[in-house]
Scaffold this motif. Structure first.
Motif, mmCIF file in Angstrom:
data_model
loop_
_atom_site.group_PDB
_atom_site.id
_atom_site.type_symbol
_atom_site.label_atom_id
_atom_site.label_comp_id
_atom_site.label_asym_id
_atom_site.label_seq_id
_atom_site.Cartn_x
_atom_site.Cartn_y
_atom_site.Cartn_z
ATOM 1 N N GLY A 234 67.117 183.732 -79.888
ATOM 2 C CA GLY A 234 67.054 182.331 -79.467
ATOM 3 C C GLY A 234 68.369 181.838 -78.911
ATOM 4 O O GLY A 234 68.438 180.752 -78.334
ATOM 5 N N GLU A 235 69.426 182.624 -79.043
ATOM 6 C CA GLU A 235 70.755 182.233 -78.578
ATOM 7 C C GLU A 235 70.774 182.009 -77.059
ATOM 8 O O GLU A 235 71.512 181.166 -76.556
ATOM 9 C CB GLU A 235 71.760 183.311 -78.973
ATOM 10 N N THR B 171 61.317 183.871 -72.031
ATOM 11 C CA THR B 171 60.041 184.470 -71.631
ATOM 12 C C THR B 171 59.522 185.396 -72.724
ATOM 13 O O THR B 171 58.335 185.367 -73.077
ATOM 14 C CB THR B 171 60.200 185.243 -70.308
ATOM 15 N N LEU B 172 60.397 186.217 -73.290
ATOM 16 C CA LEU B 172 59.998 187.172 -74.323
ATOM 17 C C LEU B 172 59.640 186.469 -75.627
ATOM 18 O O LEU B 172 58.647 186.816 -76.287
ATOM 19 C CB LEU B 172 61.119 188.176 -74.552
ATOM 20 N N ILE B 173 60.431 185.490 -75.998
ATOM 21 C CA ILE B 173 60.160 184.750 -77.239
ATOM 22 C C ILE B 173 58.831 184.014 -77.127
ATOM 23 O O ILE B 173 58.021 184.019 -78.067
ATOM 24 C CB ILE B 173 61.316 183.766 -77.528
ATOM 25 N N ASP B 174 58.584 183.404 -75.971
ATOM 26 C CA ASP B 174 57.315 182.688 -75.779
ATOM 27 C C ASP B 174 56.128 183.649 -75.815
ATOM 28 O O ASP B 174 55.058 183.306 -76.345
ATOM 29 C CB ASP B 174 57.328 181.959 -74.433
ATOM 30 N N LEU C 268 53.337 185.697 -70.025
ATOM 31 C CA LEU C 268 54.272 186.363 -69.116
ATOM 32 C C LEU C 268 54.070 185.920 -67.672
ATOM 33 O O LEU C 268 55.029 185.682 -66.939
ATOM 34 C CB LEU C 268 54.105 187.882 -69.220
ATOM 35 N N LEU C 269 52.804 185.806 -67.251
ATOM 36 C CA LEU C 269 52.526 185.518 -65.838
ATOM 37 C C LEU C 269 52.582 184.025 -65.522
ATOM 38 O O LEU C 269 52.322 183.629 -64.376
ATOM 39 C CB LEU C 269 51.164 186.087 -65.450
ATOM 40 N N THR C 270 52.890 183.206 -66.506
ATOM 41 C CA THR C 270 53.161 181.788 -66.243
ATOM 42 C C THR C 270 54.594 181.434 -66.635
ATOM 43 O O THR C 270 54.955 180.258 -66.694
ATOM 44 C CB THR C 270 52.184 180.894 -67.020
ATOM 45 N N SER C 271 55.397 182.449 -66.894
ATOM 46 C CA SER C 271 56.787 182.230 -67.312
ATOM 47 C C SER C 271 57.681 181.994 -66.099
ATOM 48 O O SER C 271 57.332 182.324 -64.963
ATOM 49 C CB SER C 271 57.293 183.440 -68.089
#
Length: 893
Positions: free
Chosen positions: A18-19, A857-860, A879-882
């Motif tokens: 999250g940093e 993107t990865l955290i979401d 991923l495809l809406t990031s």
């Protein structure tokens, strides 16, 4: 750091801490070289390929085929053969690509103009218009040539009358090799009749022979008179002396058989009926023959001179008509651009292409010019590359959203190999692909679509494997195929003797197909996907996915068993079978036709085949089995139900003692998830041995986000040969020394856990020491009995499948593991494993490695997975809406 093998070098903990989630995500503007799958889809679309395949026993139209009628293309965009993400946006067009594409473009242009346009004039209407006069001329030439080749002798008689025979060349008979004299009672040995007839056809003499035999004028000729007639016909036409000699030899030796073949197959041979062309055409033919025939000319010489004159006249006529108009050329350019580049050209491009077309026409003529124009478009970089560029005003971070058109292709190619469908195209045109919600709507729609079918594996298509389809977005399924790498199993050479049965290729193809079916099944449920893939105890084994069909097949076999089990079927004769005529007609036992008990094939006569079938049917049910595995009733040519029955052997099932499950997927003992599936185990093994290092390396890199350096060039990475020790023992002796253990400590303890499975993926508790010195008993040879196990028996040693898990970041999970099953269950509970799979999914759908700016993107994506009960669809949508997918930035100097 842009290469796939360096993806894990970005610090895992930093990515998910999250940093860095406030860093704006984006991808640089790029051109992305097409993949091997997009190549297939492009050409299937351009060439209007209509491939068909099986889906649950039904024939369906499918996307993704690389086969075309009378056309072979070379795919220059093949991806590397490895597990993990294979398709990255970091590959450039090379000379090798261009070399193959030059040939492809040439062959495709000829196919389009010579076949597709002829079959469907609406395919490229401008080509039809431009080629109208030339096509008419070619059709006239073809009609004239056909008439002359069939009836030139009669035409010459009509034209020259009594003078005709004096103009013929002097007849020179061919000389045949003399037959050897025979002793009294001897007969000549000669090849079978079908060989001779095939040879006559290859020498292009069969048509003349059969047409002469069908002619009533020659029906009373003796064999000798008939042979002389044929020889003169071929000579006067101008056939080569060697061809005539070969034909005459066949007529000398096989004339009775040829006459007999005609009588047996008279329906196949239609007599040639003289039908004159139109009056104007007949006058033209007569005039041209009269003009060009010289004394001593063979008929072929006359025809060639006539055709050459007509071709010259037609060319002059087309020159006089002038080139195509600019309007028609603009239409051609627009049609070709839409067909090949999937867009209309702008005005400047159109003018440029028209100028090119005009120069091509001036130098090459209409047809070659059109083909050259097609090749020019196919060799443009736009055809080979995907375009992904930001458009519009940049935001405060210098990012631009993808243009609607580029976005439509990015979404389509993320989920499928096809160009955007009608809905995506319309969304891009109508301003409905400009927001994140627009992206979400289209991605969700494609993920939910089930009315489109895709071929899964090109290798299985080449092997004509029928059940090789899916109706979910193909790249969703393909992610896990590539991540786990199990398709490689079909490329690993294995020996049938060691396998224990025949038709190993069919069994391996089915194994791969049923792994796909299992993954598809888990993805359809879309709950706790990662955990299910790693721990499921339910598998498909010799099953096509249709439980009702499998049950019906089992019921049929059980009905045969129950009907005959209490009878002395082992001693049945034909009369005994006839007592069961009605039943046999109902159940349709393979090769047992009660109306034709004299029938036989290479495996035996009807009685023998009945007994062979009953032997295998009895073996399926006489040990208390509840259901019958629906494999072939006897081993013969082809399959009477489904190919690949020996797939059972990978799972330790014996064909003669298999409690088959008609309702699948079903629980299989000693298995837990894809890492214990034989397909994965074979793909990560050697030809004759397991490979704990490769298996452990896969777990470390793919599931634990670890990195393993390359083998130092100073190291001889070879396991010592010692056929009195287990592989684990031999491997430990060279890898657990201090210098090697620095790296192998991260692989071996993970890979050792899979030693409970051999290199075929079969569960074992003892390792077979396969060496002549350790042979205990030689196994039987495969002699038409598919119940036999052909393996040799060797001395064994106990398997040690204990291992050690470290690197999950969770002390409750790290530690000693008993075997692969315990290992996979612990891995499935690991947050790091979940995150690692999502990192690979990011690379797969983005076509690049992740960076710290992709942290959000990865955290979401991980949170979407958690919030939606382990839904992989939720991960894809996230991923495809990031920002990483939607936004682009210009490449900085």
């Amino acid at each position: 750091m842009q290469k796939p093998e360096y993806g894990n070098y970005v610090d895992h903990d930093k990515l998910f801490s999250g940093e860095f989630k406030d860093m704006p995500g984006f991808t640089y503007d790029r051109r992305w070289l097409m993949s091997e799958y997009i190549f297939n889809a492009k050409f299937q679309r351009i060439l209007q390929g209509n491939a068909r395949a099986k889906r649950y026993g039904q024939t369906v139209s499918v996307f993704g085929s690389h086969k075309f009628r009378d056309l072979s293309l070379t795919n220059p965009f093949l991806l590397p053969n490895r597990s993990g993400v294979r398709y990255y946006a970091n590959t450039d067009l090379t000379g090798g690509h261009l070399s193959s594409m030059l040939t492809n473009a040439q062959n495709t242009s000829e196919y389009m103009t010579n076949y597709l346009v002829k079959r469907n004039p609406k395919y490229l209407p401008a080509v039809t218009q431009i080629m109208a006069m030339e096509d008419a001329h070619n059709a006239t030439l073809a009609t004239r040539r056909e008439f002359l080749e069939n009836f030139i002798d009669r035409l010459c008689v009509d034209v020259f009358g009594n003078e005709h025979h004096s103009l013929l060349p002097e007849f020179i008979p061919v000389t045949l090799n003399k037959l050897e004299s025979l002793e009294e009672g001897e007969t000549y040995k000669k090849a079978p009749t079908h060989v001779a007839l095939k040879m006559l056809t290859s020498l292009e003499g069969d048509d003349t022979v059969y047409q002469a035999l069908l002619n009533p004028e020659h029906e009373n000729k003796t064999d000798d008179e008939f042979r002389k007639l044929c020889e003169r016909t071929w000579f006067y036409f101008g056939d080569h002396e060697r061809d005539i000699q070969g034909r005459m030899t066949i007529l000398r030796d096989y004339m009775p058989e040829i006459r007999e073949n005609l009588e047996k197959n008279r329906r196949k041979f239609k007599p040639l009926v003289y039908k004159p062309l139109t009056d104007d055409e007949m006058k033209e033919l007569q005039s041209s023959v009269r003009k060009h025939r010289k004394p001593g000319d063979h008929y072929a010489d006359i025809i060639d001179k006539c055709i050459a004159q007509w071709e010259q006249d037609f060319v002059a006529e087309r020159i006089e008509a002038g080139p195509p108009s600019k309007e028609l050329l603009h239409q051609l350019v627009d049609e070709l651009s839409l067909q090949i580049l999937e867009r209309s050209p702008d005005s400047a491009e159109s003018e440029e292409y028209v100028a090119l077309a005009e120069s091509y026409i001036d130098k090459l003529g209409n047809l070659k010019a059109i083909q050259k124009l097609i090749q020019t478009m196919m060799l443009s970089s736009e055809f080979s590359y995907r375009q992904e560029f930001g458009r519009g005003m940049p935001d405060e971070h210098g990012r631009r959203m993808l243009s609607p058109r580029d976005a439509s292709y990015a979404i389509a190619y993320a989920l499928t190999d096809q160009s955007p469908d009608e809905q995506l195209v319309e969304a891009a045109k109508s301003g409905k692909l400009n927001t994140i919600e627009d992206y979400r709507r289209e991605v969700t729609r494609i993920l939910n679509q089930r009315d489109v079918y895709y071929l899964i594996d090109p290798i299985l298509e080449d092997k004509n494997y029928p059940d090789n389809t899916t109706n979910m977005a193909i790249r969703k399924l393909r992610f896990f195929r590539e991540f786990f790498g199990y398709p490689t199993a079909i490329t690993i050479f294995k020996d049938e003797k060691r396998f224990g049965g025949d038709r190993l290729e069919n069994a391996t193809a089915r194994l791969l197909n049923e792994t796909d079916r299992l993954v598809e099944h888990i993805l359809e449920r879309d709950q706790h996907v990662f955990e299910e893939l790693l721990t499921t105890e339910e598998f498909y084994v010799y099953h096509d996915g249709d439980n009702e069909r499998m049950q019906a097949a089992s019921d049929r076999i059980k009905s045969i068993y129950n009907h005959f089990k209490d009878l002395d079927w082992q001693n049945f004769d034909k009369e005994d079978l006839l007592d069961h005529r009605d039943f046999l007609k109902e159940v349709k036992m393979r090769s047992v036709d009660p109306d034709n008990l004299e029938a036989r094939n290479r495996q035996g006569n009807t009685i023998q085949l009945f007994k062979k079938s009953m032997t295998t049917i009895t073996a399926r049910l006489d040990k208390g089995q509840q259901e019958a595995a629906p494999y072939d009733l006897y081993r013969g040519y082809g399959n009477d139900f489904m190919r690949g029955y020996n797939v059972a052997k990978f799972f330790n099932f014996s064909l003669d003692n298999w409690d088959y499950q008609t309702q699948q997927p079903a629980k299989v003992a000693n298995r837990s998830g894809l890492l214990t599936h034989p397909a994965w185990l074979i793909a990560h093994a050697q030809n004759t041995e397991t490979d704990p290092v490769i298996r452990g390396k896969w777990v470390r890199e793919k599931l634990l986000a670890g990195t393993i350096p390359d083998v130092p060039i100073t190291v001889d990475a070879a396991v010592p040969e010692d056929h009195h020790r287990t592989l684990r023992n031999r491997l430990a002796s060279v890898t657990e020394v201090t210098y090697c253990w620095k790296c192998h400590q991260h692989m071996n303890p993970l890979g050792y856990a899979f030693e409970a499975y051999d290199d075929f993926g079969r569960f074992r508790q003892e390792e077979s020491l396969e060496h002549p010195d350790n042979l205990v008993q030689k196994g039987p040879e495969q002699r038409g009995d598919h119940l036999v196990d052909t393996r040799d028996t060797y001395k064994t040693l106990p398997v040690d499948s204990s291992g050690y898990l470290e690197g999950t970041g969770d002390d409750s999970l790290d530690g000693e593991v008993r075997d692969a099953i315990e290992l996979t269950k612990r891995l499935a509970k690991s947050q790091r494993v979940r995150q690692s799979i999502i990192r690979h999914a990011f690379r797969y759908f983005m076509g690049r490695n992740e960076t710290l700016s992709d942290s959000k993107t990865l955290i979401d994506a991980e949170q979407a997975y958690i919030d939606n009960n382990g839904s992989f669809d939720a991960v894809i949508i996230s991923l495809l809406t990031s920002d990483s997918f939607v936004y682009r930035k210009a490449i900085e100097d």
